[in-house]
Design a protein around this motif. Structure first.
Motif, short mmCIF file in Angstrom:
data_model
loop_
_atom_site.label_atom_id
_atom_site.label_comp_id
_atom_site.label_asym_id
_atom_site.label_seq_id
_atom_site.Cartn_x
_atom_site.Cartn_y
_atom_site.Cartn_z
N PRO A 9 34.84 65.41 5.30
CA PRO A 9 33.96 64.99 4.88
C PRO A 9 34.00 63.65 5.62
N PRO A 10 34.91 62.51 5.20
CA PRO A 10 34.30 61.42 5.30
C PRO A 10 34.16 61.43 7.07
N THR A 11 34.36 62.03 8.31
CA THR A 11 33.13 62.53 9.31
C THR A 11 32.16 62.69 9.27
N ALA A 12 32.02 64.02 7.72
CA ALA A 12 30.90 64.28 8.56
C ALA A 12 29.90 63.03 7.36
N TYR A 13 30.82 62.26 6.82
CA TYR A 13 29.95 61.21 5.95
C TYR A 13 29.59 59.93 6.70
N ASN A 14 30.58 59.62 7.68
CA ASN A 14 30.56 58.43 8.41
C ASN A 14 29.29 58.39 9.74
N MET A 15 28.96 60.16 9.88
CA MET A 15 28.20 60.12 11.05
C MET A 15 26.39 59.74 10.55
N LEU A 16 26.55 60.32 9.28
CA LEU A 16 25.03 59.99 8.99
C LEU A 16 24.99 58.74 8.78
N ASN A 17 25.84 58.40 8.10
CA ASN A 17 26.00 56.79 7.87
C ASN A 17 25.58 55.55 8.74
N ALA A 39 33.69 73.46 9.16
CA ALA A 39 34.35 72.91 7.71
C ALA A 39 33.12 70.93 7.53
N VAL A 40 33.17 70.89 9.18
CA VAL A 40 32.55 69.54 9.03
C VAL A 40 31.31 69.60 8.71
N GLY A 41 30.26 70.88 9.67
CA GLY A 41 29.34 71.07 9.01
C GLY A 41 28.50 71.09 8.19
N GLN A 42 29.44 71.99 7.36
CA GLN A 42 29.01 72.28 6.04
C GLN A 42 29.52 71.14 5.11
N ALA A 43 30.14 70.54 5.28
CA ALA A 43 30.28 69.18 4.65
C ALA A 43 28.68 68.04 4.78
N VAL A 44 28.49 68.25 5.96
CA VAL A 44 27.26 67.37 7.06
C VAL A 44 26.15 67.79 5.94
N ILE A 45 25.73 69.91 5.44
CA ILE A 45 25.01 69.95 5.18
C ILE A 45 25.24 69.21 3.57
N SER A 103 22.66 66.26 -0.64
CA SER A 103 22.65 65.19 -1.69
C SER A 103 21.51 64.08 -1.36
N ARG A 104 21.77 63.53 0.36
CA ARG A 104 21.06 62.04 0.14
C ARG A 104 19.76 62.50 0.66
N GLY A 105 18.70 64.06 0.22
CA GLY A 105 17.30 63.48 0.53
C GLY A 105 17.19 63.71 2.07
N LEU A 106 17.95 64.36 2.93
CA LEU A 106 17.77 64.74 4.59
C LEU A 106 17.63 66.17 4.98
N LYS A 107 16.80 66.39 5.55
CA LYS A 107 16.85 67.96 6.01
C LYS A 107 17.70 67.94 7.42
N THR A 108 18.31 69.15 7.00
CA THR A 108 19.09 69.46 8.44
C THR A 108 18.61 71.03 8.77
N LEU A 147 24.51 75.74 0.35
CA LEU A 147 25.63 74.74 0.55
C LEU A 147 23.28 73.92 0.30
N GLY A 148 22.59 73.84 0.81
CA GLY A 148 22.05 72.82 1.12
C GLY A 148 20.78 72.82 2.59
N ALA A 149 20.98 74.01 3.27
CA ALA A 149 20.69 73.76 4.55
C ALA A 149 18.86 73.73 4.53
N THR A 150 18.52 72.94 5.41
CA THR A 150 16.97 73.17 5.14
C THR A 150 16.43 74.69 5.90
N GLU A 151 17.17 74.54 7.73
CA GLU A 151 17.29 75.44 8.10
C GLU A 151 18.01 75.90 9.18
N VAL A 152 18.41 77.16 9.12
CA VAL A 152 19.75 78.05 10.44
C VAL A 152 18.80 78.89 11.48
N LEU A 153 19.02 78.51 12.74
CA LEU A 153 18.73 79.04 13.53
C LEU A 153 20.65 79.29 14.73
N SER A 154 20.57 80.28 15.48
CA SER A 154 20.94 80.20 16.29
C SER A 154 20.57 79.26 18.06
#
Ligand SMILES: NC(=O)c1ccc[n+]([C@@H]2O[C@H](COP(=O)([O-])OP(=O)(O)OC[C@H]3O[C@@H](n4cnc5c(N)ncnc54)[C@H](OP(=O)(O)O)[C@@H]3O)[C@@H](O)[C@H]2O)c1
Length: 401
Positions: free
Chosen positions: A178-186, A205-211, A216-221, A241-248
């Motif tokens: 979670p801190p990795t996700a939080y800090n990279m977004l910040n 696990a990082v990716g899911q925390a990013v999503i 929670s910040r109103g960002l699209k992913t 979890l809050g993902a906007t779009e998912v592709l392969s």
């Protein structure tokens, strides 16, 4: 409280020592393993780097003595196995554990595990703000969390605020992903509500925390994952979890789709931030979606392939390619920043905006001998290396204390 334990449990494990199995360490000393069933503590240890399915053992050790000044004794409630832990055991990770004495008179060992949830059992002199029963997480890397109990410096742990909704699994996995996700977004791009972020390894696990943190910040992913037969199930899970779009990754080969993504989704601007968990050619394709002055932040290399980026992205789009390492963040930031980060993440949990990763808890039973427990641990790593877990594995040690 230590003195309340039975006298028997404070005795060294010496009853049948002569018949116990031996392991030769790199220094050619002999390490004796306990087969006794009435152990008090146990740790997952190794004495030389290598394949975890070969080098890991478990070792039984005595109850901890009372903590000395400035330290606390903790029992570990849960500790995850993260991908980097495997690299540490292999000896290919920059952070190294220190050799530790667990059993008096026996050679020192490395104790596995970097992350975990501890509960304070005894507070030493000159420690303030910590009490028996508090939950703590590690700020010192490679703390040896795959153990039932350890003595640690009070400065090497952070007390976690106990809030409604914060369960053991959340807390045990709170200091790395979670801190990795939080800090990279910040820390790289000033993102506004409605801005897009693209990431690969989105189901990690990082990716899911990013999503979740992005949502929670109103960002699209835009979340990229490896193609699989049940990609619809994974897509639904990530969207929940809050993902906007998912592709392969394969979808990015479709030029009309990537043009649509750039034109319609990001209004022709491209993504401002790309997060790279896997590297390799799939990341090159992802980087082409980045817009002017964007950042590509790499934090993992799960494909084990190098990262190659078109020079044109640097010249014409002023791309910045950076690397993030949470361990470096902990090293560079004062304790107040770490406390503040943990509080922010715990608050997200309390607001039901940050879920624990999907997980499986593996219990190392108190009644197992070290031989049986060690084999169980090696089997877990065998299954991990064969990709047989699609969820986070956490270790739990049953003890006789
Ligand atoms: N830099 C830092 O500070 C930092 C902090 C935390 C984590 N990390 C790193 O981030 C990465 C993810 O960690 P995690 O704990 O989130 O892992 P995790 O939950 O175990 O997830 C692993 C991810 O890697 C993907 N993957 C595995 N093998 C792959 C391959 N050959 N090609 C492409 N994707 C592959 C998996 O996708 P499938 O489902 O398709 O297999 C999954 O998305 C690791 O490299 C870890 O070391 C770095």
């Amino acid at each position: 409280m230590l003195c309340n334990r039975s006298r028997k449990s404070l005795l060294p494990i010496s009853g049948s020592r002569a018949s116990l199995p031996l392991l030769r360490t790199p220094g050619n000393s002999l390490l004796r393993y306990s087969s006794v069933r009435h152990q008090s503590n146990r740790a997952v240890i190794y004495t030389e780097n290598g394949d975890p399915t070969q080098v890991l053992r478990t070792l039984t050790y005595n109850p901890l003595p009372p903590p000395q000044s400035g330290t606390v004794n903790i029992k570990y409630l849960l500790a995850p196995i993260n991908p980097a832990d495997i690299n540490v055991i292999q000896g290919v990770y920059p952070a190294k554990p220190t050799l530790t004495s667990l059993v008096e008179g026996q050679p020192n060992v490395f104790v596995g595990g970097n992350e975990g949830l501890g509960q304070i059992t005894h507070v030493g002199p000159d420690v303030s703000g910590m009490s028996v029963g508090d939950w703590v997480v590690m700020t010192k890397p490679q703390a040896g969390t795959w153990s039932s109990a350890r003595n640690v410096g009070a400065g090497d742990v952070l007390k976690l605020p106990r809030v409604d909704g914060l369960e053991e699994v959340h807390a045990a996995t709170m200091t790395v992903n979670p801190p990795t996700a939080y800090n990279m977004l910040n820390d790289y791009v000033a993102l506004q509500n409605g801005d897009w972020v693209v990431q690969n390894g989105a189901n990690s696990a990082v990716g899911q925390a990013v999503i979740q943190i992005a949502a929670s910040r109103g960002l699209k992913t835009l979340n990229l994952v490896r193609k699989r037969p049940d990609i619809g199930v994974l897509t639904e899970k990530l969207k929940a979890l809050g993902a906007t779009e998912v592709l392969s990754y394969d979808d990015l080969a479709d030029r009309s789709l990537t043009q649509k993504i750039m034109k319609e989704w990001t209004a022709g601007k491209g993504f401002k931030l790309g997060l790279n968990c896997v590297s390799g050619p799939d990341t090159t394709a992802m980087a082409r979606l980045l817009g002017q002055d964007a950042y590509l932040v790499s934090y993992g290399a799960m494909s084990k392939q190098p990262l190659s980026l078109p020079t044109s992205l640097f010249i014409f789009k002023n791309l910045t390619s950076a690397g993030f390492w949470q361990s470096r963040w902990y090293k560079m930031h004062p304790r107040e920043d770490k406390e503040s980060l943990m509080k922010t993440l715990v608050d997200l949990v309390a607001q039901r905006k940050l879920q624990a990763p999907e997980h499986e808890i593996v219990t190392i039973a108190a009644g197992d001998s070290d031989e049986v427990a060690g084999q169980k641990v090696r089997d877990i790593f065998g299954k991990i290396s064969q990709g047989q877990y699609d969820k986070k594995v956490l270790l739990k040690f049953e003890t006789t204390q």
